[in-house]
Scaffold this motif. Structure first.
Motif, short mmCIF file in Angstrom:
data_model
loop_
_atom_site.label_atom_id
_atom_site.label_comp_id
_atom_site.label_asym_id
_atom_site.label_seq_id
_atom_site.Cartn_x
_atom_site.Cartn_y
_atom_site.Cartn_z
N PHE A 7 0.83 -1.21 0.00
CA PHE A 7 0.00 0.00 0.00
C PHE A 7 0.87 1.25 0.00
CE2 PHE A 7 -1.86 3.38 2.66
CZ PHE A 7 -2.94 3.71 1.87
N LYS A 8 0.49 2.21 -0.85
CA LYS A 8 1.21 3.48 -0.93
C LYS A 8 0.33 4.64 -0.47
CE LYS A 8 3.49 6.51 -4.25
NZ LYS A 8 3.80 6.69 -5.68
N ASP A 9 -0.85 4.75 -1.08
CA ASP A 9 -1.75 5.86 -0.77
C ASP A 9 -3.14 5.50 -1.25
OD1 ASP A 9 -2.55 8.29 0.21
OD2 ASP A 9 -1.69 9.48 -1.42
N MET A 10 -4.11 6.33 -0.94
CA MET A 10 -5.47 6.10 -1.41
C MET A 10 -6.16 7.42 -1.68
SD MET A 10 -7.43 4.83 1.99
CE MET A 10 -8.73 5.95 2.47
N ASP A 11 -7.13 7.36 -2.57
CA ASP A 11 -7.96 8.52 -2.91
C ASP A 11 -9.41 8.06 -2.91
OD1 ASP A 11 -5.90 10.49 -3.50
OD2 ASP A 11 -5.49 9.31 -5.29
N TYR A 12 -10.31 8.98 -2.57
CA TYR A 12 -11.74 8.68 -2.62
C TYR A 12 -12.39 9.76 -3.47
CZ TYR A 12 -16.53 7.74 -1.16
OH TYR A 12 -17.88 7.45 -1.14
N TYR A 13 -13.07 9.33 -4.53
CA TYR A 13 -13.77 10.26 -5.39
C TYR A 13 -15.25 9.98 -5.28
CZ TYR A 13 -9.15 11.00 -7.35
OH TYR A 13 -7.83 11.29 -7.50
N GLY A 14 -16.01 10.99 -4.86
CA GLY A 14 -17.44 10.85 -4.71
C GLY A 14 -17.93 11.67 -3.54
N THR A 15 -19.09 11.29 -3.06
CA THR A 15 -19.71 11.98 -1.93
C THR A 15 -19.78 11.02 -0.75
OG1 THR A 15 -21.94 11.26 -2.55
CG2 THR A 15 -21.14 13.32 -3.52
N THR A 16 -20.32 11.50 0.35
CA THR A 16 -20.49 10.61 1.50
C THR A 16 -21.52 9.52 1.21
OG1 THR A 16 -22.12 12.13 2.44
CG2 THR A 16 -19.85 12.35 3.21
#
Length: 158
Positions: A87-96
């Motif tokens: 694991f390096k990093d993470m991103d979240y695209y969207g809404t709650t």
């Protein structure tokens, strides 16, 4: 004599601290893995792919792998797997309410296998895994990142 008493007190105090630390409950890799499994299971958003995907399997294993398998309505199967220590990093695209979690690895560490595809069976490598999620708060995402980082720290520690 005072010097001896001071040294004795310091020795006893440090021995007592070592005794307390021996019985403390530090978070283990297993606890982090169980947290990730429960979070991914509880927040997986099947509705983002329901018209294409018949069923899915998403598992975080005790030996430190994340495995994600999708079975499509046309018979095609996609399989993704990576070692959590990559694991390096993470991103979240969207809404709650709904979004996609992009888990990035250090290199081409995500195994991608496709079965029963029109182009034939394909094996390749990727740098990220995308998981559709729902009902994700910023705190949930921070806990996912923290647990992935804990696993990395515990695995890479000598």
């Amino acid at each position: 004599m005072k010097k001896f008493t001071l040294c004795l007190k310091i020795s006893l105090l440090s021995a007592f601290c070592m005794f307390l630390c021996a019985f403390s409950d530090p978070e283990t890799i297993t606890q982090s893995i169980n947290f990730l499994q429960k979070t991914f299971t509880d927040h997986y958003d099947n509705s983002q792919e329901s018209d294409q995907v018949k069923r899915y399997e998403l598992n975080v294993t005790n030996n430190g792998f994340c495995r994600y398998k999708r079975y499509f309505n046309n018979g095609k199967t996609e399989y993704f797997a990576f070692k959590l220590s990559k694991f390096k990093d993470m991103d979240y695209y969207g809404t709650t309410t709904s979004g996609k979690l992009y888990i990035h690895t250090k290199g081409d560490d995500v195994i991608v296998q496709t079965y029963k595809d029109r182009g034939g069976d394909v094996d390749s490598m990727a740098t990220q895994l995308v998981i559709p999620l729902k009902n994700m708060e910023a705190e949930d995402l921070n806990l996912i990142r923290d647990n992935l980082n804990k696993i990395n720290a515990q695995v890479s520690a000598p």
